[in-house]
Design a protein around this motif. Structure first.
Motif, PDB file in Angstrom:
ATOM      1  N   ALA A  43       0.849  -1.189   0.000  1.00  0.00           N
ATOM      2  CA  ALA A  43       0.000   0.000   0.000  1.00  0.00           C
ATOM      3  C   ALA A  43       0.882   1.235   0.000  1.00  0.00           C
ATOM      4  O   ALA A  43       1.944   1.256   0.629  1.00  0.00           O
ATOM      5  CB  ALA A  43      -0.908   0.019   1.221  1.00  0.00           C
ATOM      6  N   ASP A  44       0.421   2.260  -0.714  1.00  0.00           N
ATOM      7  CA  ASP A  44       1.058   3.576  -0.696  1.00  0.00           C
ATOM      8  C   ASP A  44       0.045   4.534  -0.089  1.00  0.00           C
ATOM      9  O   ASP A  44      -0.984   4.831  -0.701  1.00  0.00           O
ATOM     10  CB  ASP A  44       1.429   3.978  -2.129  1.00  0.00           C
ATOM     11  N   LEU A  45       0.307   4.995   1.146  1.00  0.00           N
ATOM     12  CA  LEU A  45      -0.624   5.878   1.860  1.00  0.00           C
ATOM     13  C   LEU A  45      -0.276   7.337   1.602  1.00  0.00           C
ATOM     14  O   LEU A  45       0.859   7.758   1.822  1.00  0.00           O
ATOM     15  CB  LEU A  45      -0.562   5.614   3.370  1.00  0.00           C
ATOM     16  N   GLY A  46      -1.276   8.101   1.165  1.00  0.00           N
ATOM     17  CA  GLY A  46      -1.023   9.484   0.784  1.00  0.00           C
ATOM     18  C   GLY A  46      -0.289   9.525  -0.529  1.00  0.00           C
ATOM     19  O   GLY A  46       0.744  10.170  -0.679  1.00  0.00           O
ATOM     20  N   ALA A  47      -0.847   8.827  -1.528  1.00  0.00           N
ATOM     21  CA  ALA A  47      -0.098   8.503  -2.751  1.00  0.00           C
ATOM     22  C   ALA A  47       0.100   9.676  -3.699  1.00  0.00           C
ATOM     23  O   ALA A  47       0.929   9.594  -4.603  1.00  0.00           O
ATOM     24  CB  ALA A  47      -0.808   7.372  -3.500  1.00  0.00           C
ATOM     25  N   PHE A  68      -3.588   4.864  -1.988  1.00  0.00           N
ATOM     26  CA  PHE A  68      -4.646   5.539  -1.236  1.00  0.00           C
ATOM     27  C   PHE A  68      -4.389   7.043  -1.241  1.00  0.00           C
ATOM     28  O   PHE A  68      -3.305   7.491  -0.829  1.00  0.00           O
ATOM     29  CB  PHE A  68      -4.690   5.041   0.205  1.00  0.00           C
ATOM     30  N   GLU A  69      -5.361   7.813  -1.694  1.00  0.00           N
ATOM     31  CA  GLU A  69      -5.227   9.263  -1.776  1.00  0.00           C
ATOM     32  C   GLU A  69      -6.600   9.893  -1.564  1.00  0.00           C
ATOM     33  O   GLU A  69      -7.612   9.377  -2.038  1.00  0.00           O
ATOM     34  CB  GLU A  69      -4.663   9.663  -3.142  1.00  0.00           C
ATOM     35  N   ARG A  70      -6.646  11.017  -0.829  1.00  0.00           N
ATOM     36  CA  ARG A  70      -7.942  11.633  -0.506  1.00  0.00           C
ATOM     37  C   ARG A  70      -8.399  12.668  -1.522  1.00  0.00           C
ATOM     38  O   ARG A  70      -9.592  12.972  -1.607  1.00  0.00           O
ATOM     39  CB  ARG A  70      -7.875  12.273   0.877  1.00  0.00           C
ATOM     40  N   GLU A  71      -7.477  13.258  -2.294  1.00  0.00           N
ATOM     41  CA  GLU A  71      -7.834  14.318  -3.231  1.00  0.00           C
ATOM     42  C   GLU A  71      -8.315  13.715  -4.553  1.00  0.00           C
ATOM     43  O   GLU A  71      -7.575  12.993  -5.224  1.00  0.00           O
ATOM     44  CB  GLU A  71      -6.635  15.237  -3.482  1.00  0.00           C
ATOM     45  N   GLU A  92      -3.974  -0.435  -8.268  1.00  0.00           N
ATOM     46  CA  GLU A  92      -5.261   0.251  -8.224  1.00  0.00           C
ATOM     47  C   GLU A  92      -5.133   1.504  -7.378  1.00  0.00           C
ATOM     48  O   GLU A  92      -4.278   1.590  -6.483  1.00  0.00           O
ATOM     49  CB  GLU A  92      -6.345  -0.652  -7.636  1.00  0.00           C
ATOM     50  N   ALA A  93      -5.986   2.504  -7.670  1.00  0.00           N
ATOM     51  CA  ALA A  93      -6.016   3.747  -6.895  1.00  0.00           C
ATOM     52  C   ALA A  93      -7.371   3.856  -6.209  1.00  0.00           C
ATOM     53  O   ALA A  93      -8.414   3.691  -6.844  1.00  0.00           O
ATOM     54  CB  ALA A  93      -5.776   4.949  -7.793  1.00  0.00           C
ATOM     55  N   VAL A  94      -7.344   4.131  -4.902  1.00  0.00           N
ATOM     56  CA  VAL A  94      -8.559   4.217  -4.090  1.00  0.00           C
ATOM     57  C   VAL A  94      -8.647   5.612  -3.482  1.00  0.00           C
ATOM     58  O   VAL A  94      -7.687   6.089  -2.869  1.00  0.00           O
ATOM     59  CB  VAL A  94      -8.547   3.157  -2.969  1.00  0.00           C
ATOM     60  N   GLU A  95      -9.793   6.270  -3.666  1.00  0.00           N
ATOM     61  CA  GLU A  95     -10.004   7.572  -3.038  1.00  0.00           C
ATOM     62  C   GLU A  95     -10.420   7.354  -1.588  1.00  0.00           C
ATOM     63  O   GLU A  95     -11.478   6.775  -1.312  1.00  0.00           O
ATOM     64  CB  GLU A  95     -11.074   8.363  -3.778  1.00  0.00           C
ATOM     65  N   GLU A  96      -9.584   7.801  -0.653  1.00  0.00           N
ATOM     66  CA  GLU A  96      -9.817   7.524   0.770  1.00  0.00           C
ATOM     67  C   GLU A  96      -9.071   8.535   1.622  1.00  0.00           C
ATOM     68  O   GLU A  96      -7.869   8.757   1.439  1.00  0.00           O
ATOM     69  CB  GLU A  96      -9.317   6.125   1.111  1.00  0.00           C
ATOM     70  N   ASN A  97      -9.778   9.163   2.546  1.00  0.00           N
ATOM     71  CA  ASN A  97      -9.129   9.952   3.584  1.00  0.00           C
ATOM     72  C   ASN A  97      -8.758   8.979   4.692  1.00  0.00           C
ATOM     73  O   ASN A  97      -9.611   8.558   5.475  1.00  0.00           O
ATOM     74  CB  ASN A  97     -10.056  11.039   4.110  1.00  0.00           C
ATOM     75  N   ILE A  98      -7.509   8.603   4.775  1.00  0.00           N
ATOM     76  CA  ILE A  98      -7.128   7.481   5.638  1.00  0.00           C
ATOM     77  C   ILE A  98      -7.306   7.779   7.117  1.00  0.00           C
ATOM     78  O   ILE A  98      -7.318   6.856   7.937  1.00  0.00           O
ATOM     79  CB  ILE A  98      -5.687   7.023   5.362  1.00  0.00           C
ATOM     80  N   LEU A  99      -7.469   9.060   7.481  1.00  0.00           N
ATOM     81  CA  LEU A  99      -7.628   9.401   8.893  1.00  0.00           C
ATOM     82  C   LEU A  99      -9.083   9.586   9.298  1.00  0.00           C
ATOM     83  O   LEU A  99      -9.368   9.875  10.461  1.00  0.00           O
ATOM     84  CB  LEU A  99      -6.840  10.667   9.215  1.00  0.00           C
TER      85      LEU A  99
END
Length: 247
Positions: A43-47, A68-71, A92-99
């Protein structure tokens, strides 16, 4: 949003990214070069636009990677970059605010390795333009902190999985405190702009559930006195060398 097309890793990685704001560069290349060679799900958090995860996927042809990226705009760029590099079968890219509350619940203990270049600063301590704030700052008003970021990263690691992180060198105390009780067998490498100059970045590797001791590897020096990359840094930037954490 104005977009540039860049080539990294000696031209092997094609990257579309914003022309302004937080752009992929040396930090991401260094982090991707430190990925453990036996990781098969990462996983790449804040990608952001995907540099770290894409570079890791290129380095490990059998691995699958989730970005994983929120923007929303950056997620779209990540997906464009996945296609541009022919990695749709494995990335794969997932739109997610991990916090956010409940984030990543479907990915609990799913990954062999988590790579992350988290925001470096507390938002209330600095002035940032809107284009840079999300990439560089954690907003305590939103419940964000380095400790919360690392806690969420550890939650999606398998037991004995590895967290790889790059951060400011002067945040080493906060980094170690945030990892305490979650990750052990910590391995550190400090990154210096030139020999004899203070470190500017810190690469950290930790193992979930381990109680092994801390070890500090040799410093990584980026530039010669004349500004050219050192031989080691040049090989890393061209994708010809990996970063290890041997003390």
């Amino acid at each position: 949003m104005q977009i540039t097309e860049d080539r990294l890793l000696g031209g092997r990685l094609r990257l579309f990214q914003p022309a302004r704001g937080h752009r992929a560069g040396t930090d991401g290349v260094l982090l991707a070069a430190a990925v453990p060679p036996d990781a098969r799900r990462m996983a790449d958090l804040g990608a952001s636009s995907g540099l770290v995860g894409l570079a890791a996927a290129l380095a490990l042809p059998e691995a699958r990677v989730t970005l994983f990226e929120r923007e929303t705009d950056l997620v779209a760029l990540s997906r464009r970059n996945i296609e541009a590099n022919g990695l749709a079968a494995r990335v794969e890219a997932v739109e997610e605010n991990i916090l956010s509350r409940g984030a990543l619940a479907d990915f609990r203990e799913a990954f062999d390795a988590v790579l992350t270049n988290p925001p470096f600063f507390a938002a209330h301590r600095m002035r940032l333009s809107p284009t840079k704030a999300g990439a560089h700052a954690l907003d305590a008003n939103d419940g964000a902190s380095l400790e919360a970021w690392i806690r969420r990263a550890a939650s999606i690691l398998k037991p004995r999985g590895q967290l790889l992180m790059i951060h400011r060198a002067d945040s080493v105390e906060a980094v170690l405190a945030a990892m305490r009780g979650r990750l052990g067998s910590l391995r550190l490498r400090f990154i210096h702009p030139r020999a004899g100059e203070d470190a500017i970045r810190l690469l950290v590797q930790g193992v979930k559930g381990s109680r092994g001791p801390l070890a500090i590897g040799s410093p990584l020096v980026l530039h010669e006195a004349d500004g050219r990359f050192t031989a080691e840094a040049q090989a890393i930037h061209e994708g010809r060398a990996r970063i290890t954490f041997s003390p």
